[in-house]
Design an enzyme around this catalytic site. Structure first.
Site, PDB file in Angstrom:
ATOM      1  N   GLU A  81       0.821  -1.213   0.000  1.00 11.95           N
ATOM      2  CA  GLU A  81       0.000   0.000   0.000  1.00 11.95           C
ATOM      3  C   GLU A  81       0.857   1.266   0.000  1.00 11.95           C
ATOM      4  O   GLU A  81       0.709   2.153   0.843  1.00 11.95           O
ATOM      5  CB  GLU A  81      -0.961  -0.016   1.194  1.00 11.95           C
ATOM      6  CG  GLU A  81      -1.960  -1.153   1.135  1.00 11.95           C
ATOM      7  CD  GLU A  81      -2.983  -1.159   2.244  1.00 11.95           C
ATOM      8  OE1 GLU A  81      -4.078  -1.726   2.053  1.00 11.95           O
ATOM      9  OE2 GLU A  81      -2.705  -0.613   3.333  1.00 11.95           O
ATOM     10  N   GLU A 106      -5.578  -8.103  -1.397  1.00 16.01           N
ATOM     11  CA  GLU A 106      -6.283  -7.956  -0.118  1.00 16.01           C
ATOM     12  C   GLU A 106      -7.731  -7.630  -0.415  1.00 16.01           C
ATOM     13  O   GLU A 106      -8.025  -6.778  -1.248  1.00 16.01           O
ATOM     14  CB  GLU A 106      -5.692  -6.841   0.755  1.00 16.01           C
ATOM     15  CG  GLU A 106      -4.343  -7.130   1.352  1.00 16.01           C
ATOM     16  CD  GLU A 106      -3.909  -6.051   2.344  1.00 16.01           C
ATOM     17  OE1 GLU A 106      -4.787  -5.434   2.984  1.00 16.01           O
ATOM     18  OE2 GLU A 106      -2.691  -5.830   2.462  1.00 16.01           O
TER      19      GLU A 106
END
Length: 479
Positions: A175, A376
């Site tokens: 991320e 995810e």
């Protein structure tokens, strides 16, 4: 159209959230090791040292360090083709600055990857998943220091060499675009030298934020180019948190605000990592926010040479953007926004939007034309055991089913989708709140927010359901 025959079904975890053994076998202190527990209403904190009487969930987590064989066997029973995990940098270089690696840490991950190999599971390894050595915080204020690039390179070179025959798929930073957000200041950038307090409370200047993020982007490009040159069998990916945003209204000002939000948060980092250069739309943003990066010609060349092979993202929710006052706000993964009246939300306020995943995958693929993996996705929920002692998590099955259906629609739309690794395939510590109560897994772990629990593992209903999904390559999504 169904998923491609070599589709990589699996699950995802992060070292700092499930390994435990925080000071075992020479491991050093990482930023998460100094993060306390919290709740959805009370943010977790970071301290400058371990304080007596406070609970630090990563210290034991679910103790994958000592349960990895049991856990990987359960993943294999579900039929995993891939397991996304991370290497905790401080197991290899305890402060991040050592010249020689810690052999015990290297051996642990070798054991883990060989265990995966035994069952035909491909490891998908994140090199930096919110696991910055705290020694680098103290020495350089985390990624604010350009020196951290070299330390990261040394670490990556060591693990590439050691695991070249065990790992094919690598992600550089988890991320990475989270560094543009307030919570990402602590989790991703580590620019918290000398700070104690709520993890979302530290204030830094835009100049410092984007300097630190620039150092990460350069570091990513350097190790990608290095891997491509020395290990042509490797596939290197980026990883972004995709916080899909819609305009709340058809007011053109909302449209423009949403476009800028998406450019800065959702597209900026991947544009650099895939296209190999800073996008033009950031020029005005930098100018209006007093940001002057002084990017050198050498760095521009590094970014151009170090582009990734595939795109990955986390996707949990969507939000709305508006310029209008008095709109109702909702929470989110790293960043929230205005409430969408057409969506429901989890207990933690994250709006549930399977159609948004289809929309997002189409937007990504049309922009980059690279294979995509959703690394995810999942529902954080409180799991209560039924009268029979088992977790009947139909709500999780429903969430995942709808998102898999959305991915199948995206594949029908023409998106080259290569894999899916739902988040927290086994219960672990929440990164955003530090809770165990916010559970994601197919496997229940008897570990609780007060630190108690015998760490035993139990299958939830979703375990059997996901096993069937994998076995039928996503064709049978029924209960």
């Amino acid at each position: 159209m169904s998923f491609r025959k070599d589709f990589l079904w699996g699950g995802a975890c992060a070292a700092n959230q499930f390994e435990g053994a925080w000071d075992v076998d020479g491991k050093g202190v990482s930023v998460p090791d100094l993060c306390t527990n919290g709740t959805k209403d009370c943010p977790k904190s970071i301290t400058t040292k371990v304080e007596p009487g406070r609970l630090y969930p990563s210290h034991e987590a679910i103790d994958f360090y000592h349960h990895y064989k049991e856990d990987i066997a359960l993943f294999a029973e579900m039929g995993f083709k891939v397991f996304r995990t991370s290497i905790n940098w401080t197991r290899i270089f305890p402060t991040g600055m050592e010249e020689k690696p810690n052999e015990a840490g290297l051996q642990f991950y070798e054991n883990v990857f060989k265990e995966c190999q035994k069952y035909g599971i491909e490891p998908l390894v994140t090199l930096s998943h919110y696991e910055l050595p705290y020694g680098l915080v103290e020495a350089y204020n985390g990624w604010a220091g350009e020196e951290v690039i070299g330390h990261f390179e040394r670490y990556c070179h060591v693990v590439f060499e050691r695991y070249q025959h065990l790992v094919k798929y690598w992600l550089t930073f988890n991320e990475i675009n989270g560094g543009t957000t307030q919570l990402g200041t602590t989790l991703s950038l580590g620019t918290v030298k000398g700070y104690s307090g709520p993890v979302n409370g530290i204030q830094i200047t835009p100049q410092l934020r984007y300097t630190a993020l620039h150092h990460q982007l350069v570091a990513s490009a350097k190790v990608v180019a290095y891997a491509h040159a020395l290990y042509p069998q490797f596939q290197l990916g980026d990883m972004n948190v995709f916080l899909t945003a819609y305009p709340l209204t058809c007011d053109p000002k909302d449209i423009l605000a949403t476009q800028q939000h998406n450019n800065v948060l959702n597209w900026f980092c991947s544009d650099v990592q895939i296209r190999g250069a800073y996008p033009s739309y950031m020029d005005r943003y930098f100018r209006e926010n007093g940001i002057d990066l002084q990017i050198t010609e050498e760095e521009k060349e590094i970014l151009k040479k170090g582009t990734v092979d595939f795109y990955t993202c986390s996707y949990y929710m969507s939000t709305c953007i508006t310029t209008h006052e008095n709109s109702e706000e909702v929470a989110g993964n790293l960043a929230g926004g205005a409430k969408n009246p057409y969506l429901t939300a989890s207990e933690w306020g994250w709006q549930i939007d399977p159609d948004g995943l289809r929309y997002t995958l189409n937007e990504i693929y049309e922009r980059y034309q690279l294979p995509i993996m959703v690394v995810e996705n999942g529902l954080g929920a409180r799991d209560e055991k039924g009268a029979d002692g088992r977790v009947h998590d139909s709500y999780r099955i429903d969430y995942l089913r709808k998102h898999i259906e959305a991915m199948r629609e995206a594949a029908e739309d023409g998106v080259d989708l290569m894999g899916y690794t739902p988040w927290g395939c086994i219960d672990l510590v929440s990164a955003s709140t530090g809770e165990m109560a916010k559970r994601y897994g197919f496997i229940y772990v008897n570990k609780f927010d007060d630190g108690t629990g015998d760490l035993s593992r139990e299958k939830k209903d979703s375990f059997d359901w996901y096993q069937k999904v994998i076995r039928t390559n996503g064709e049978d999504l029924t209960d």
